[in-house]
Design a protein around this motif. Structure first.
Motif, PDB file in Angstrom:
ATOM      1  N   ASP A  72      54.497  25.946  30.799  1.00 20.61           N
ATOM      2  CA  ASP A  72      54.559  26.096  32.322  1.00 20.61           C
ATOM      3  C   ASP A  72      54.401  27.783  32.399  1.00 20.61           C
ATOM      4  N   GLN A  73      53.983  28.586  32.794  1.00 26.00           N
ATOM      5  CA  GLN A  73      53.656  30.515  33.224  1.00 26.00           C
ATOM      6  C   GLN A  73      54.566  31.067  34.511  1.00 26.00           C
ATOM      7  N   GLY A  74      55.235  29.662  34.550  1.00 26.72           N
ATOM      8  CA  GLY A  74      56.266  30.372  36.038  1.00 26.72           C
ATOM      9  C   GLY A  74      56.235  30.027  36.825  1.00 26.72           C
ATOM     10  N   ARG A  87      58.939  22.105  31.758  1.00 25.57           N
ATOM     11  CA  ARG A  87      58.072  22.837  31.920  1.00 25.57           C
ATOM     12  C   ARG A  87      57.174  23.436  30.820  1.00 25.57           C
TER      13      ARG A  87
END
Length: 345
Positions: A72-74, A87
């Motif tokens: 996950d890129q935030g 995540r």
């Protein structure tokens, strides 16, 4: 590359697929190229989906030594894999990830051709499989293990020698007439077997030797030593190689045909298709090398990187090849330009 439908053969340089199970692009299939795939609603992504609950750059899929993984890129809404919020994690063929309001089914290039072109599972099938797994797991846990508790008091197995006193069937009692009869029958059978196998001195009796079978004169018997008409293993490897060849997986097909010739050097068809694989691989390498150089020239670094990676992956067994060396140099040049462009922005 975004396509509609599932009956699409493997593409040159394909590393995997994302099939949309639910969402705005339901029914679409994204064919993936390269070792790093970005996914989001922004135009700069490799996989762009018009999902308002998806971040501009939501998640990245990467190929590493152990296989595929995602991170996950935030994002604001996160990523759900097989019904659980995570995540980052590994991902394999058949796994389902939900990004925003879009659900994807992942297929790696290692999956069989049948799985690649099969229609995606529906949400009902996915939920049904998950429910069945949870029910089975709960059932096993309730049993206290794979085999469950043992019969008898306090989970122990009953002793057969004690069954008579406890009133259970199957007890061992020498005063029982039926038991005495069984012992006499078994003892007589054992004595008969002894006298059949051994003579009076206790030595094992020799059985008369069977006359040797006449050697049949067949076409195979007339061949030189070490040669066979058709080696079963060679045919097995040839069928696998031909299946990969028809699916345009020329590198895998070449490995199978090489194995055939190791098992049976006189296999003419394997030798023929091995040469065909070399021709196809040469054309494939030329296409991706030329396409990579054009994309690099016009500043399309991400596409150029994918083409050069395909060449490196195709020729990794022949790293002394001139095309491999050229692709390696171009690939490193592309990475430098991408890094410089990132600093400039």
């Amino acid at each position: 590359m975004k396509i509609r439908g599932n009956q699409v053969p493997r593409q040159n340089g394909e590393v995997g697929r994302l099939r949309v199970v639910q969402g705005a692009d339901s029914g679409a299939t994204f064919v993936l190229f390269g070792s790093e795939i970005s996914l989001g609603r922004g135009e700069e992504n490799d996989v762009q989906v018009p999902d308002l609950k998806m971040s501009r750059r939501h998640v990245v899929l990467k190929y590493m030594a152990g296989g595929w993984a995602f991170q996950d890129q935030g994002s604001a809404n996160g990523v759900m894999k097989n019904g659980q919020w995570v995540r980052q994690d590994q991902i394999r063929s058949g796994d389902v990830i939900q990004v925003g309001e879009t659900t994807f089914e992942f297929m790696s290039a290692d999956a069989s051709t049948g799985m690649i072109i099969a229609p995606p599972r529906t949400l009902e099938q996915i939920k049904s499989e998950a429910d069945a797994f949870d029910q089975q797991r709960a059932k096993v846990r309730a049993m206290g293990g794979i085999y469950g508790p043992l019969p008898g008091a306090n989970g122990s197995r009953p002793n057969p020698l004690e069954e008579k006193s406890t009133g259970r069937k199957g007890g061992f009692d020498l005063n029982d007439p039926a038991m005495k009869k069984r012992l006499l029958v078994y003892g007589g059978a054992a004595l008969g077997l002894y006298f059949f196998l051994f003579d009076d001195s206790g030595q094992q009796q020799k059985r008369p030797q069977q006359p040797a079978k006449k050697e049949e004169r067949t076409l195979a018997s007339l061949l030189p030593p070490g040669e066979t008409l058709s080696h079963p293993k060679a045919e097995m490897f040839f069928k696998d190689g031909f299946r990969e060849y028809t699916a345009k997986n020329y590198v895998r097909a070449r490995q199978q045909f090489e194995t055939v010739l190791q098992v049976q050097p006189t296999h003419g068809l394997a030798e023929f298709y091995l040469k065909k694989c070399d021709q196809e691989i040469e054309e494939l390498v030329k296409y991706h090398l030329d396409s990579g150089k054009k994309n690099l020239e016009f500043g399309r670094y991400r596409q150029a990187k994918g083409h050069f990676e395909t060449v490196l992956r195709t020729l990794y067994r022949d790293q002394s090849n001139k095309s491999y060396q050229e692709a390696k140099g171009r690939y490193e040049e592309t990475l430098k330009r991408m890094k410089g462009e990132g600093k400039g922005s």
